[in-house]
Design a protein around this motif. Sequence first.
Motif, PDB file in Angstrom:
ATOM      1  N   THR A  75      37.491  43.574  28.801  1.00 40.83           N
ATOM      2  CA  THR A  75      37.853  44.972  28.591  1.00 40.83           C
ATOM      3  C   THR A  75      36.609  45.824  28.793  1.00 40.83           C
ATOM      4  OG1 THR A  75      39.562  44.324  27.031  1.00 40.83           O
ATOM      5  CG2 THR A  75      38.865  46.631  26.988  1.00 40.83           C
ATOM      6  N   GLU A  78      41.440  46.465  31.114  1.00 38.07           N
ATOM      7  CA  GLU A  78      41.286  45.014  31.270  1.00 38.07           C
ATOM      8  C   GLU A  78      41.036  44.696  32.729  1.00 38.07           C
ATOM      9  OE1 GLU A  78      43.464  41.723  29.228  1.00 38.07           O
ATOM     10  OE2 GLU A  78      44.658  43.406  28.487  1.00 38.07           O
ATOM     11  N   GLU A  79      39.880  44.092  32.992  1.00 38.42           N
ATOM     12  CA  GLU A  79      39.498  43.717  34.356  1.00 38.42           C
ATOM     13  C   GLU A  79      39.444  42.193  34.453  1.00 38.42           C
ATOM     14  OE1 GLU A  79      39.101  45.840  36.814  1.00 38.42           O
ATOM     15  OE2 GLU A  79      39.376  47.579  35.529  1.00 38.42           O
ATOM     16  N   PRO A  80      39.940  41.608  35.549  1.00 41.07           N
ATOM     17  CA  PRO A  80      39.850  40.144  35.708  1.00 41.07           C
ATOM     18  C   PRO A  80      38.394  39.694  35.755  1.00 41.07           C
ATOM     19  CG  PRO A  80      41.230  41.126  37.423  1.00 41.07           C
ATOM     20  CD  PRO A  80      40.597  42.254  36.664  1.00 41.07           C
ATOM     21  N   TRP A  81      38.113  38.555  35.126  1.00 35.66           N
ATOM     22  CA  TRP A  81      36.770  37.968  35.168  1.00 35.66           C
ATOM     23  C   TRP A  81      36.601  37.390  36.566  1.00 35.66           C
ATOM     24  CZ3 TRP A  81      33.761  37.687  30.548  1.00 35.66           C
ATOM     25  CH2 TRP A  81      32.521  37.076  30.701  1.00 35.66           C
ATOM     26  N   THR A  83      40.146  37.966  31.210  1.00 35.90           N
ATOM     27  CA  THR A  83      39.824  39.354  31.500  1.00 35.90           C
ATOM     28  C   THR A  83      38.719  39.830  30.556  1.00 35.90           C
ATOM     29  OG1 THR A  83      41.526  40.174  29.966  1.00 35.90           O
ATOM     30  CG2 THR A  83      42.166  39.898  32.285  1.00 35.90           C
ATOM     31  N   GLU A 107      44.203  32.907  32.771  1.00 38.27           N
ATOM     32  CA  GLU A 107      43.828  34.292  33.046  1.00 38.27           C
ATOM     33  C   GLU A 107      42.720  34.675  32.069  1.00 38.27           C
ATOM     34  OE1 GLU A 107      47.275  36.759  32.595  1.00 38.27           O
ATOM     35  OE2 GLU A 107      48.403  35.652  34.107  1.00 38.27           O
ATOM     36  N   LYS A 163      42.362  29.998  38.391  1.00 44.82           N
ATOM     37  CA  LYS A 163      43.612  30.193  37.645  1.00 44.82           C
ATOM     38  C   LYS A 163      44.380  28.897  37.390  1.00 44.82           C
ATOM     39  CE  LYS A 163      44.394  34.953  38.897  1.00 44.82           C
ATOM     40  NZ  LYS A 163      45.270  35.796  38.131  1.00 44.82           N
TER      41      LYS A 163
END
Length: 182
Positions: A109, A114-117, A107, A105, A122
């Motif tokens: 900020t 927090e946003e997923p890259w 992410t 995971e 995964k």
Amino acid sequence: MHEYKLKQLAVAQTRLRIVASNSDYWKRRFSPISYKMKSTLALLLVALAHAVLATEFQDCGSEALTVALEVESCDIPPCVVTRGDTFPVTILFTVDHDVDTLTAEVTATIGGFEEPWPGFDKNACAYLLDGCPVTAGSVANWTYPVEVLPEYPPITTLATFRLVHDGEVHDEVCLQVPVTIV
């Protein structure tokens, strides 16, 4: 230079595997402490790797015994990355128990959230040098080519990398590093 460092680490890991896998030798010579000896050798290898892999980071709750990070061309954050480029991230870590699978995971900020890259795979096992499972006391080498898409805004953010097992309950690795996208 990065490829040379990775080759050095791969040679050291191979030598450690050869020594550690010669079970008859360990049984005859060090049977009461073979696990302890293997763990000590693994910790020494990670300490050596940490001297070679030298990007500073903040640990955010890693359960692994040791963790080392390298972001290519970045020793001291913030790591500067260019839109449209790909940069490799390498994490070396030692687990104290067997791990069958790992999920990655990542992410960023942004604005306190927090946003997923985007576009991040995964399946962490696919990027481990020796794949999964990871055995207790062994050093795992995870290398991932992180893409910085051209549409990303120029921004400084905190990137969080997690390698998670047991249904996303335990962070084997959790580390944070400031990143500046230009």
